[in-house]
Scaffold this motif. Structure first.
Motif, PDB file in Angstrom:
ATOM      1  N   ILE A 157       0.841  -1.208   0.000  1.00 39.42           N
ATOM      2  CA  ILE A 157       0.000   0.000   0.000  1.00 39.42           C
ATOM      3  C   ILE A 157       0.870   1.250   0.000  1.00 39.42           C
ATOM      4  CG2 ILE A 157      -1.624   1.345   1.395  1.00 39.42           C
ATOM      5  CD1 ILE A 157      -2.833  -1.426   2.239  1.00 39.42           C
ATOM      6  N   ILE A 158       1.902   1.245   0.818  1.00 35.42           N
ATOM      7  CA  ILE A 158       2.796   2.406   0.862  1.00 35.42           C
ATOM      8  C   ILE A 158       3.477   2.589  -0.487  1.00 35.42           C
ATOM      9  CG2 ILE A 158       4.880   3.358   1.938  1.00 35.42           C
ATOM     10  CD1 ILE A 158       3.890   1.828   4.519  1.00 35.42           C
ATOM     11  N   ARG A 159       3.975   1.484  -1.058  1.00 38.91           N
ATOM     12  CA  ARG A 159       4.653   1.557  -2.361  1.00 38.91           C
ATOM     13  C   ARG A 159       3.719   2.119  -3.426  1.00 38.91           C
ATOM     14  NH1 ARG A 159       9.006  -0.397  -5.607  1.00 38.91           N
ATOM     15  NH2 ARG A 159       8.592   0.651  -7.583  1.00 38.91           N
ATOM     16  N   GLU A 160       2.498   1.626  -3.461  1.00 42.82           N
ATOM     17  CA  GLU A 160       1.550   2.125  -4.461  1.00 42.82           C
ATOM     18  C   GLU A 160       1.288   3.617  -4.259  1.00 42.82           C
ATOM     19  OE1 GLU A 160      -2.652   0.930  -6.601  1.00 42.82           O
ATOM     20  OE2 GLU A 160      -2.015  -0.182  -4.830  1.00 42.82           O
ATOM     21  N   SER A 161       1.260   4.049  -3.004  1.00 45.05           N
ATOM     22  CA  SER A 161       1.057   5.467  -2.717  1.00 45.05           C
ATOM     23  C   SER A 161       2.273   6.300  -3.096  1.00 45.05           C
ATOM     24  CB  SER A 161       0.746   5.665  -1.229  1.00 45.05           C
ATOM     25  OG  SER A 161      -0.456   5.005  -0.885  1.00 45.05           O
ATOM     26  N   ASP A 163       4.589   5.631  -5.686  1.00 48.13           N
ATOM     27  CA  ASP A 163       4.824   5.811  -7.123  1.00 48.13           C
ATOM     28  C   ASP A 163       3.871   5.032  -8.025  1.00 48.13           C
ATOM     29  OD1 ASP A 163       5.723   3.170  -7.025  1.00 48.13           O
ATOM     30  OD2 ASP A 163       7.614   3.581  -8.055  1.00 48.13           O
ATOM     31  N   GLY A 164       2.831   4.446  -7.451  1.00 48.62           N
ATOM     32  CA  GLY A 164       1.863   3.705  -8.254  1.00 48.62           C
ATOM     33  C   GLY A 164       2.246   2.268  -8.536  1.00 48.62           C
ATOM     34  N   GLY A 165       3.444   1.857  -8.133  1.00 51.57           N
ATOM     35  CA  GLY A 165       3.893   0.490  -8.382  1.00 51.57           C
ATOM     36  C   GLY A 165       3.095  -0.520  -7.573  1.00 51.57           C
ATOM     37  N   THR A 166       2.724  -1.636  -8.219  1.00 48.06           N
ATOM     38  CA  THR A 166       1.997  -2.709  -7.529  1.00 48.06           C
ATOM     39  C   THR A 166       2.761  -4.027  -7.685  1.00 48.06           C
ATOM     40  OG1 THR A 166       0.623  -3.118  -9.472  1.00 48.06           O
ATOM     41  CG2 THR A 166      -0.259  -1.592  -7.802  1.00 48.06           C
ATOM     42  N   ALA A 167       2.392  -4.996  -6.880  1.00 41.29           N
ATOM     43  CA  ALA A 167       3.176  -6.211  -6.667  1.00 41.29           C
ATOM     44  C   ALA A 167       3.608  -6.949  -7.939  1.00 41.29           C
ATOM     45  CB  ALA A 167       2.416  -7.157  -5.740  1.00 41.29           C
ATOM     46  N   TYR A 168       2.680  -7.409  -8.747  1.00 37.69           N
ATOM     47  CA  TYR A 168       3.077  -8.235  -9.889  1.00 37.69           C
ATOM     48  C   TYR A 168       3.803  -7.441 -10.972  1.00 37.69           C
ATOM     49  CZ  TYR A 168       1.316 -12.574  -8.034  1.00 37.69           C
ATOM     50  OH  TYR A 168       1.151 -13.692  -7.269  1.00 37.69           O
ATOM     51  N   PRO A 169       3.401  -6.222 -11.308  1.00 40.74           N
ATOM     52  CA  PRO A 169       4.222  -5.453 -12.250  1.00 40.74           C
ATOM     53  C   PRO A 169       5.644  -5.197 -11.721  1.00 40.74           C
ATOM     54  CG  PRO A 169       2.015  -4.559 -12.204  1.00 40.74           C
ATOM     55  CD  PRO A 169       2.100  -5.564 -11.085  1.00 40.74           C
ATOM     56  N   ILE A 170       5.790  -4.979 -10.412  1.00 41.56           N
ATOM     57  CA  ILE A 170       7.130  -4.808  -9.833  1.00 41.56           C
ATOM     58  C   ILE A 170       7.907  -6.112  -9.952  1.00 41.56           C
ATOM     59  CG2 ILE A 170       8.426  -4.381  -7.708  1.00 41.56           C
ATOM     60  CD1 ILE A 170       6.116  -2.431  -6.923  1.00 41.56           C
ATOM     61  N   MET A 171       7.263  -7.239  -9.630  1.00 44.24           N
ATOM     62  CA  MET A 171       7.921  -8.535  -9.767  1.00 44.24           C
ATOM     63  C   MET A 171       8.324  -8.776 -11.217  1.00 44.24           C
ATOM     64  SD  MET A 171       6.575 -12.348  -8.638  1.00 44.24           S
ATOM     65  CE  MET A 171       6.423 -11.915  -6.912  1.00 44.24           C
TER      66      MET A 171
END
Length: 190
Positions: A157-161, A163-171
């Motif tokens: 949640i913090i990461r998405e807040s 820069d918008g990055g979410t788990a699977y796209p980051i992976m």
């Protein structure tokens, strides 16, 4: 590491594999972030991506001290510091510590070999049951999976807040997955 735990041969291997997976996903939340972004507090909480990863390493280290029955100093007055990167502390240093903690956990569990081995309950803290004298190594590993997964969710949640990055796209970005019609690897904002 794939997005899912692979086949497992036994309970001990499964518990360690799921704990390793949760460590991996909480660490992934830091992928591509600047030192400032690792310390950012973009939500109502004072939690940060870097601080959560540091806390997960510290928590696992403490529980394995308990499993090994090694004394440790608990300083709950410094509890908040456990959730924050210190001045000058880098994510690479936190990752290196977490890797050492993980290796120690796996070595300890392999050496013990008995998931039923008793681990004394610390009655000095209010959240532990007073009517229970011992956990088991199994319980400790399940608790570490739960704790790490909880904080991985916070970090997501913090990461998405940030820069918008979410788990699977980051992976996908971290592991070099090709873009597909349904998944685009994360890219830093330009």
């Amino acid at each position: 590491m794939p997005g899912q735990v692979g086949a497992i041969a036994n309970e001990q291997e499964g518990l360690l594999a799921y704990l390793a997976q949760m460590r991996y996903v909480v660490k992934l939340t830091a992928y591509g972030l600047s030192p400032e972004q690792l310390r950012a507090t973009p939500t109502a909480s004072p939690l940060t991506v870097g601080g959560l990863i540091k806390h997960c390493a510290s928590t696992e280290e403490g529980w394995i001290d308990d499993v090994r029955r090694e004394p440790r100093e608990l300083d709950y007055t410094a509890y908040e510091e456990n959730f924050a990167l210190s001045e000058g502390e880098t994510i690479d240093e936190v990752f290196a510590r977490y890797d050492r903690v993980a290796a120690r956990t796996e070595k300890t569990v392999a050496e013990i070999g008995d998931l039923d081995r008793a681990v004394p309950v610390d009655h000095s803290v209010p959240w532990n049951p007073k009517d229970l004298d011992n956990w088991s190594v199994r319980w400790v590993l399940l608790h570490l999976i739960q704790e790490t997964a909880r904080h991985a969710g916070h970090a997501d949640i913090i990461r998405e807040s940030v820069d918008g990055g979410t788990a699977y796209p980051i992976m996908a970005a971290a592991e070099g997955w090709p873009a597909s019609p349904w998944m685009k690897p994360w890219q830093p904002a330009s």
